[in-house]
Design a protein around this motif. Structure first.
Motif, PDB file in Angstrom:
ATOM      1  N   ILE A  31       0.867  -1.186   0.000  1.00  0.00           N
ATOM      2  CA  ILE A  31       0.000   0.000   0.000  1.00  0.00           C
ATOM      3  C   ILE A  31       0.901   1.232   0.000  1.00  0.00           C
ATOM      4  O   ILE A  31       1.864   1.299   0.776  1.00  0.00           O
ATOM      5  N   THR A  32       0.603   2.187  -0.883  1.00  0.00           N
ATOM      6  CA  THR A  32       1.380   3.428  -0.918  1.00  0.00           C
ATOM      7  C   THR A  32       0.652   4.475  -0.077  1.00  0.00           C
ATOM      8  O   THR A  32      -0.540   4.710  -0.262  1.00  0.00           O
ATOM      9  N   PRO A  88       3.348  10.609   3.190  1.00  0.00           N
ATOM     10  CA  PRO A  88       4.415   9.768   3.733  1.00  0.00           C
ATOM     11  C   PRO A  88       4.369   9.714   5.265  1.00  0.00           C
ATOM     12  O   PRO A  88       3.990  10.701   5.916  1.00  0.00           O
ATOM     13  N   MET A  89       4.729   8.539   5.811  1.00  0.00           N
ATOM     14  CA  MET A  89       4.816   8.413   7.278  1.00  0.00           C
ATOM     15  C   MET A  89       6.283   8.610   7.639  1.00  0.00           C
ATOM     16  O   MET A  89       7.096   7.721   7.470  1.00  0.00           O
ATOM     17  N   GLY A  95       6.119   0.631   6.944  1.00  0.00           N
ATOM     18  CA  GLY A  95       7.033   0.207   5.868  1.00  0.00           C
ATOM     19  C   GLY A  95       8.222   1.162   5.825  1.00  0.00           C
ATOM     20  O   GLY A  95       8.805   1.506   6.843  1.00  0.00           O
ATOM     21  N   ASP A  96       8.553   1.627   4.608  1.00  0.00           N
ATOM     22  CA  ASP A  96       9.715   2.544   4.465  1.00  0.00           C
ATOM     23  C   ASP A  96       9.261   4.004   4.545  1.00  0.00           C
ATOM     24  O   ASP A  96      10.017   4.917   4.210  1.00  0.00           O
ATOM     25  N   GLY A  99       3.838   0.544   2.544  1.00  0.00           N
ATOM     26  CA  GLY A  99       3.794  -0.411   3.652  1.00  0.00           C
ATOM     27  C   GLY A  99       3.022  -1.643   3.236  1.00  0.00           C
ATOM     28  O   GLY A  99       2.596  -1.755   2.084  1.00  0.00           O
ATOM     29  N   GLU A 100       2.829  -2.590   4.163  1.00  0.00           N
ATOM     30  CA  GLU A 100       2.105  -3.826   3.864  1.00  0.00           C
ATOM     31  C   GLU A 100       0.645  -3.698   4.275  1.00  0.00           C
ATOM     32  O   GLU A 100       0.356  -3.103   5.320  1.00  0.00           O
ATOM     33  N   ASP A 101      -0.232  -4.273   3.463  1.00  0.00           N
ATOM     34  CA  ASP A 101      -1.667  -4.258   3.768  1.00  0.00           C
ATOM     35  C   ASP A 101      -1.936  -5.270   4.883  1.00  0.00           C
ATOM     36  O   ASP A 101      -1.922  -6.475   4.651  1.00  0.00           O
ATOM     37  N   ILE A 102      -2.188  -4.785   6.082  1.00  0.00           N
ATOM     38  CA  ILE A 102      -2.451  -5.683   7.229  1.00  0.00           C
ATOM     39  C   ILE A 102      -3.873  -5.468   7.741  1.00  0.00           C
ATOM     40  O   ILE A 102      -4.159  -5.623   8.949  1.00  0.00           O
ATOM     41  N   THR A 103      -4.791  -5.128   6.826  1.00  0.00           N
ATOM     42  CA  THR A 103      -6.185  -4.860   7.210  1.00  0.00           C
ATOM     43  C   THR A 103      -6.782  -6.007   8.033  1.00  0.00           C
ATOM     44  O   THR A 103      -7.342  -5.782   9.107  1.00  0.00           O
TER      45      THR A 103
END
Ligand SMILES: Cc1c[n+]2nc(N)[nH]c2nc1OC(C)C
Length: 325
Positions: free
Chosen positions: A73-74, A78-79, A138-139, A143-147
């Motif tokens: 997931i974009t 940005p985080m 993520g970076d 990140g990864e979709d952890i829904t």
């Protein structure tokens, strides 16, 4: 079936209120047995009418089957990570850099002061008040979709506690594992000859990276929100960060109870020392505090420093007196 639908809606709304008071206000309305009885009543009624099950039902926390992998997931925004301070002098440098950029003395500045939880940063998106998607930091850009895994965390609301939710609200926060839950998890793992985790942060990371939500669902994870990402609504947000966090709490989003407003250097240091003294009795791991200028407009004026290279420094000459000839 309107009769059934009304009965289902009433059960779901009642269970949501019980969850809000228990997990967010830390003030249960009913004994656990009553909550469990109602949850079983809802499960039975939904079993009889599977076509009337909604994704935001309190019964829908544990996904059906394990995933093969995590989609990417974009992040729309940005985080970013945080600059660190390790001493009062570093804090003074931070305050001075603020004073250099905005015409406000730090003594007059209000700060939102928060414990820095030692877990994993996540992003959770609510569309029209319904939990739609969640991702790891993520970076910072993807990140990864952890829904499916985030849905299993009991203090994460599947539906926001408001009659008129924002069109889109992205909640950012830390998922962590309290120390007691961590110790119990490792005891069970030892008893079953499974691997144990070195610390609560690794346990939280391992639990969120589980492909099978049924396993994540059995892990004692907790969310504490600390900021807002994407926000789309007819209504304006409060103009202060602390007030925004209290607004999130009113929507049913859990926010850490140690968060306070402080003004000026002395009160910042007092908060830091207060949390440091409480650290061993909080019941969860923290690695410091996060001190944020509270006024959002000032935050925007101050902006972000894109991570300057650690290996290069501009060693400047003192400002030359402008010679007027
Ligand atoms: C990365 C991060 C981490 N934390 N942790 C807290 N408590 N607040 C907070 N804010 C963060 O970033 C904001 C400054 C946007």
């Amino acid at each position: 079936t309107t009769q059934i639908k009304q009965q289902l809606d009433r059960l779901k709304e009642t269970l949501r209120q019980y969850e809000y008071h228990y997990h967010v206000l830390d003030n249960p309305l009913v004994p656990d047995a009553e909550y469990d009885r109602l949850m079983n009543e809802l499960k039975n009624l939904e079993w009889q009418h599977p076509d009337l099950i909604t994704t935001d039902s309190p019964t829908q926390r544990v996904g059906a089957k394990p995933l093969d992998g995590f989609a990417q997931i974009t992040h729309e925004i940005p985080m970013l990570s945080l600059d660190n301070a390790f001493s009062d002098d570093d804090l003074d440098g931070f305050l001075r850099r603020i004073e250099d950029r905005i015409p406000v003395k730090s003594q007059q500045l209000e700060f939102c002061c928060e414990p820095k939880l030692d877990g994993l940063a996540v992003s959770i998106l609510y569309v029209d008040g319904i939990l739609i998607q969640a991702a790891t930091r993520g970076d910072g850009n993807t990140g990864e979709d952890i829904t499916a895994n985030i849905r299993t965390i009991r203090n994460v609301p599947l539906k926001l506690n408001t009659p008129n939710p924002p069109a889109r609200l992205e909640v950012r926060g830390e998922v962590f594992m309290p120390q007691q839950g961590f110790e119990q998890l490792n005891e069970r793992a030892l008893a079953k000859g499974e691997k144990t985790f070195a610390n609560p942060r690794n346990a939280a990371a391992g639990s969120l990276r589980q492909l099978d939500p049924k396993i994540t669902s059995q892990r004692p994870l907790v969310l504490n929100a600390y900021s807002i990402g994407v926000y789309e609504s007819d209504d304006q947000l409060p103009t202060g960060h602390f007030e925004r966090l209290q607004w999130l709490k009113s929507l049913g989003i859990p926010v850490n109870s140690e968060i306070k407003l402080a003004q000026g250097r002395e009160q910042l240091l007092a908060f830091y020392q207060h949390i440091q003294q409480k650290r061993s009795s909080l019941g969860y791991d923290i690695d410091g505090t996060v001190l944020k200028v509270n006024d959002i407009a000032l935050q925007e004026q101050l902006g972000f420093i894109s991570k300057a290279p650690r290996w290069a420094i501009a060693y400047k000459f003192p400002a030359q007196e402008e010679m007027t000839i």
